[in-house]
Design a protein around this motif. Structure first.
Motif, PDB file in Angstrom:
ATOM      1  N   LEU B 179      96.635 -51.188 -55.754  1.00  0.00           N
ATOM      2  CA  LEU B 179      96.998 -52.436 -55.336  1.00  0.00           C
ATOM      3  C   LEU B 179      99.098 -52.188 -56.220  1.00  0.00           C
ATOM      4  N   GLU B 180      99.453 -52.297 -56.953  1.00  0.00           N
ATOM      5  CA  GLU B 180     100.339 -52.022 -56.889  1.00  0.00           C
ATOM      6  C   GLU B 180     101.871 -51.034 -55.984  1.00  0.00           C
ATOM      7  N   LYS B 181     100.522 -49.930 -56.099  1.00  0.00           N
ATOM      8  CA  LYS B 181     101.699 -49.333 -54.823  1.00  0.00           C
ATOM      9  C   LYS B 181     101.726 -49.976 -53.670  1.00  0.00           C
ATOM     10  N   LEU B 182     100.404 -50.488 -53.033  1.00  0.00           N
ATOM     11  CA  LEU B 182     101.280 -51.528 -51.576  1.00  0.00           C
ATOM     12  C   LEU B 182     101.915 -52.399 -51.670  1.00  0.00           C
ATOM     13  N   ILE B 183     101.773 -52.997 -52.827  1.00  0.00           N
ATOM     14  CA  ILE B 183     102.416 -53.896 -52.860  1.00  0.00           C
ATOM     15  C   ILE B 183     103.641 -54.188 -52.480  1.00  0.00           C
ATOM     16  N   ALA B 184     103.998 -52.716 -53.396  1.00  0.00           N
ATOM     17  CA  ALA B 184     105.647 -52.218 -53.920  1.00  0.00           C
ATOM     18  C   ALA B 184     105.866 -52.511 -52.131  1.00  0.00           C
ATOM     19  N   GLU B 185     104.586 -51.472 -50.990  1.00  0.00           N
ATOM     20  CA  GLU B 185     105.071 -51.315 -50.266  1.00  0.00           C
ATOM     21  C   GLU B 185     105.338 -52.024 -49.330  1.00  0.00           C
ATOM     22  N   LYS B 186     104.400 -52.696 -48.956  1.00  0.00           N
ATOM     23  CA  LYS B 186     104.356 -54.029 -48.543  1.00  0.00           C
ATOM     24  C   LYS B 186     104.281 -55.705 -48.172  1.00  0.00           C
ATOM     25  N   ALA B 187     104.726 -56.022 -49.662  1.00  0.00           N
ATOM     26  CA  ALA B 187     104.108 -57.424 -49.874  1.00  0.00           C
ATOM     27  C   ALA B 187     104.981 -58.268 -49.034  1.00  0.00           C
ATOM     28  N   ASP B 188     106.072 -58.338 -48.525  1.00  0.00           N
ATOM     29  CA  ASP B 188     106.997 -59.183 -47.625  1.00  0.00           C
ATOM     30  C   ASP B 188     106.230 -59.529 -46.601  1.00  0.00           C
ATOM     31  N   GLU B 189     104.564 -58.660 -46.188  1.00  0.00           N
ATOM     32  CA  GLU B 189     104.187 -58.669 -45.127  1.00  0.00           C
ATOM     33  C   GLU B 189     103.387 -58.678 -45.035  1.00  0.00           C
ATOM     34  N   LEU B 190     102.912 -59.099 -46.596  1.00  0.00           N
ATOM     35  CA  LEU B 190     101.288 -59.014 -46.595  1.00  0.00           C
ATOM     36  C   LEU B 190     100.839 -60.540 -46.796  1.00  0.00           C
ATOM     37  N   ALA B 191      99.880 -60.998 -46.069  1.00  0.00           N
ATOM     38  CA  ALA B 191      99.715 -62.971 -46.018  1.00  0.00           C
ATOM     39  C   ALA B 191      98.554 -62.700 -46.808  1.00  0.00           C
ATOM     40  N   ALA B 192      97.501 -61.774 -46.748  1.00  0.00           N
ATOM     41  CA  ALA B 192      96.415 -62.126 -47.647  1.00  0.00           C
ATOM     42  C   ALA B 192      95.506 -61.099 -48.212  1.00  0.00           C
ATOM     43  N   ILE B 193      94.843 -60.902 -49.813  1.00  0.00           N
ATOM     44  CA  ILE B 193      94.758 -59.728 -50.027  1.00  0.00           C
ATOM     45  C   ILE B 193      93.418 -60.559 -50.680  1.00  0.00           C
ATOM     46  N   ILE B 194      91.762 -59.493 -50.275  1.00  0.00           N
ATOM     47  CA  ILE B 194      90.600 -60.023 -49.522  1.00  0.00           C
ATOM     48  C   ILE B 194      89.689 -59.419 -50.136  1.00  0.00           C
ATOM     49  N   VAL B 195      89.220 -60.054 -51.627  1.00  0.00           N
ATOM     50  CA  VAL B 195      88.243 -58.951 -52.219  1.00  0.00           C
ATOM     51  C   VAL B 195      86.922 -59.921 -52.239  1.00  0.00           C
ATOM     52  N   THR B 196      85.599 -58.990 -52.623  1.00  0.00           N
ATOM     53  CA  THR B 196      84.418 -59.739 -53.203  1.00  0.00           C
ATOM     54  C   THR B 196      84.081 -59.480 -54.969  1.00  0.00           C
ATOM     55  N   PRO B 197      83.831 -60.394 -55.466  1.00  0.00           N
ATOM     56  CA  PRO B 197      83.881 -60.494 -56.664  1.00  0.00           C
ATOM     57  C   PRO B 197      83.471 -59.802 -57.940  1.00  0.00           C
ATOM     58  N   PHE B 198      83.079 -58.834 -57.448  1.00  0.00           N
ATOM     59  CA  PHE B 198      82.616 -57.332 -58.235  1.00  0.00           C
ATOM     60  C   PHE B 198      81.899 -56.058 -56.852  1.00  0.00           C
ATOM     61  N   HIS B 199      82.210 -54.975 -57.333  1.00  0.00           N
ATOM     62  CA  HIS B 199      82.327 -54.187 -56.034  1.00  0.00           C
ATOM     63  C   HIS B 199      80.820 -53.813 -55.963  1.00  0.00           C
ATOM     64  N   HIS B 200      80.158 -53.482 -54.208  1.00  0.00           N
ATOM     65  CA  HIS B 200      79.038 -53.377 -54.329  1.00  0.00           C
ATOM     66  C   HIS B 200      78.623 -52.692 -52.479  1.00  0.00           C
ATOM     67  N   PRO B 201      79.628 -51.353 -53.166  1.00  0.00           N
ATOM     68  CA  PRO B 201      79.700 -50.979 -51.701  1.00  0.00           C
ATOM     69  C   PRO B 201      77.753 -50.224 -51.772  1.00  0.00           C
TER      70      PRO B 201
END
Ligand SMILES: Cc1ncc(COP(=O)(O)O)c(C=O)c1O
Lengths: 262, 407
Positions: B179-201
């Motif tokens: 997540l940090e890597k993504l934000i370091a690269e694209k923070a200025d372009e990111l409108a949203a981070i969408i997450v589920t409360p826990f991960h259930h793939p």
């Protein structure tokens, strides 16, 4: 279709003809007495080449054929295509396709032999309804078609961005495909970033096993001509195990007809 | 042996007139084809019947919507009362205002709410609100997470073009550095981070969020002005009566609900903080059936009962009883099992079974014993799964385990 293809798509198509379709000669000759008869005692190597550097070598000898991407010895006959589109046209028998016989133009008997084998193979790959009624013919046709599909999947995942993406999200695993209880069997192993196909029963326990009720269902499914989800519900196709791998391979098979219909 | 005769003939008919016969998550291909029910006929409490008349204790609860039990008397009564006034109107009814008030009162961080029908309606709309609010384009999601059927996130490739996903970035669950890597690269372009409360793939164990993960989501979204969207569609009201973020300490700006909210009636909601209210007002949102009163009346009642009867606590207790019972049985019969996820939405599967073949055998055997357990998807408990039902379920599960021992 070919006019609207991008350069990359033309190249992928050419790779599919060279790497997925041409190797069908191996199984075809191995299983056809007529083909063996035509080949007789002749021994020669014929290569398809494009100016851009794609290559495929067909070695005919001992009443068999092996297809390689690299040269083991010099080619007796070289069919050289100035563009990938011309090579594609050669396989599709459309448009401008004159290959330049860089070498071997004088080896008329070998060229004639190759042409005769090609015509026979083509009938096996694209048979008429009438020919398909013969059960023996049908099963050899299916085996050839599935062989092309498995190799085509490998080619696509090496060169096509969409196929690469599809597979990259899937854990490694071994998929086994079979027809009926006794029929055709083949496998694809997804490992180390590459797909590896093989014939027969895999040596280790597959992660997913896909069984088609019969050869017709298999062909229709691989050719994207039936509702696979409905076929699974009806149990005309059974999938046991890690289905996401079979799904991913299914998505890749679906992409083959975007380029070629062998 | 259970008979699936009618199931088969109905599916044969379906496959002629419906693409895939049954599509989406209920497709037989997603379960164990031939060994699972395909069509439902009726349901009550925690049990349902398929079209062949086979009965099951249901651990999927309609894939989430049934929180209190099928045909819960209080819900049925409220639905009947609301229905008397009509079906679908030109205008919202008073229920919509009362429901929004209820959501604002009940859901932590919610200052307003809007309503739709499906979870996808809300996850998509929330992304538009985030874009309106931030003036940015990109959306970050967990690689495997399911957020609905719109082209930016729908599983599969049918009808999807590369452009549909061109504004979507991915990170891995609980992997702060991704997540940090993504934000370091694209923070200025990111409108949203969408997450589920826990991960259930699907086809994998569920994973709870680590505190580092929750901390990183809060910190990074707030620091970079990225909207944090909680997709609580699957878990909402099951894990915490005030929203699943309260269970983990997540601080979302927008929260999406559906499934359990209407206890089986079609309704979804997006709630948000006051900072996002103006942006929300600018994002056009509507649908043919969105002014129906009944699901809104029912949703109010569902929220009320969830709080009143401490439903999440009940589910946790029953889920724990189920999981512990199953694990003990697995041990007893030499079939090691692994449990993951939240007790209210558990996932128990055969351990060391990467192909899921044993798991498929086990769940097919459970179906034979009258237990509906999904082989590859997290399960759901409802308030109708009483202590006695769990005991009965464990007896059935034991028979299922015994039946696969030698295979
Ligand atoms: C986490 C999550 N988000 C979104 C959705 C989409 O909801 P719906 O199917 O109601 O559109 C689902 C549905 O399963 C879900 O589980």
């Amino acid at each position: 279709m070919s006019t609207s293809l991008t350069k990359l798509q033309k190249r992928i198509k050419a790779r599919l003809y060279l790497d997925a379709v041409l190797p069908a000669f191996e199984d075809f000759i191995a299983n056809s007495d007529t083909a063996k008869e035509i080949l007789g005692e002749r021994s020669f190597t014929l290569s398809f080449q494009t100016y851009s550097g794609l290559r495929s070598y067909l070695h005919f000898s001992d009443q068999s054929c092996s297809v390689t991407k690299t040269r083991s010895k010099g080619s007796d006959i070289i069919l050289h295509f100035l563009t990938e589109e011309q090579l594609n046209n050669e396989f599709e028998k459309t448009g401008f396709r004159l290959p330049i016989p860089l070498r071997g133009a004088s080896r008329l008997t070998d060229i004639r032999t190759f042409k005769a084998l090609s015509s026979l193979l083509e009938v096996s790959l694209r048979p008429s309804e009438e020919e398909l009624k013969d059960p023996n013919f049908y099963s050899s046709h299916v085996a050839l078609q599935l062989g092309v599909a498995l190799r085509a999947a490998v080619t696509l995942t090496q060169h096509e961005p969409c196929a690469k993406r599809i597979l990259s999200g899937i854990p490694e695993g071994l998929a086994h495909f079979s027809i009926g209880d006794e029929g055709y069997r083949a496998w694809i192993d997804w490992k180390g970033g590459r797909l590896k196909p093989g014939k027969g029963k895999p040596e280790k326990e597959p992660d997913v096993s896909v069984t088609f009720k019969d050869a017709k269902t298999a062909l229709q499914a691989i050719g994207n001509r039936i509702d696979v989800l409905a076929a699974v519900g009806l149990q005309d196709i059974t999938i046991e195990g890690y289905a996401p791998l079979a799904d991913a391979l299914g998505y890749i098979f679906e992409r083959i007809p975007l380029y070629i219909s062998p | 042996m259970k008979s699936f005769k009618k199931t088969r003939s109905l599916f044969a008919r379906a496959s002629k007139v419906i693409p895939a016969g049954i599509y989406g998550h209920a497709s037989p291909a997603m379960m164990v084809p031939g060994a699972f029910p395909y069509f439902a006929k009726a349901a009550e409490g925690c049990r349902y019947q398929d079209v062949d008349g086979n009965s099951y204790i249901d651990y999927m609860c309609g894939f989430g919507p049934i929180l209190l039990g099928y045909q819960h008397p209080e819900i049925t009564q409220v639905a009947r009362e609301a229905e008397v006034d009509g079906e679908c109107f030109n205008h919202p009814t008073e229920y919509s205002v009362r429901l929004a008030e209820k959501v604002v009162e009940q859901i932590d961080r919610a200052d307003w709410a809007v309503f739709g029908k499906n979870g996808s309606d809300m996850t998509n709309w929330a992304i538009r609100v985030a874009r309106e609010q931030t003036g940015r384009k990109r959306v970050a999601k967990e690689t495997q997470a399911y957020h609905g059927i719109d082209p930016w996130c729908v599983p599969g490739y049918g009808g999807v073009i590369a452009e549909d996903r061109s504004q979507v970035d991915h990170f891995y669950w609980n992997d702060v550095s991704s997540l940090e890597k993504l934000i370091a690269e694209k923070a200025d372009e990111l409108a949203a981070i969408i997450v589920t409360p826990f991960h259930h793939p699907n086809y994998a164990d569920s994973e709870l969020p680590t505190s580092d993960w929750v901390g990183a989501l809060n910190r990074l979204s707030q620091k970079h002005g990225i909207a944090l969207i909680l997709d609580d569609v699957r878990s909402g009201l099951r894990l915490h009566a005030n929203g699943s973020h309260c269970r983990y300490g997540l601080e979302p700006d927008l929260m999406c609900y559906s499934k359990a909210l209407g206890n089986g009636h079609p309704i979804s909601a997006c709630a948000g903080t006051s900072a996002f209210k103006v942006a929300a007002s600018k994002c056009f949102l509507t649908g043919s059936f969105w002014n129906c009163a009944v699901p809104m009346a029912v949703a109010m009642k569902t929220i009320e009962i969830t709080e009143r009867d401490a439903i999440p606590e009940q589910l946790e207790e029953r889920g724990t009883q189920l999981i512990e019972g199953m694990l003990a049985l697995g041990k007893r019969y030499g079939i090691p099992l692994r449990a993951s996820g939240e007790p209210a939405m558990p996932y128990v599967r055969v351990a060391e079974d990467s192909s899921f073949k044993r798991q498929q055998q086990l769940c097919a055997a459970a179906v034979q014993e009258g237990l509906f357990l999904h082989p590859h998807h997290n399960w759901f408990l409802s308030a109708a799964h009483t202590e006695e039902i769990i005991k009965e379920s464990l007896q059935s599960f034991e028979r299922a385990l015994i039946s696969i021992i030698e295979t």
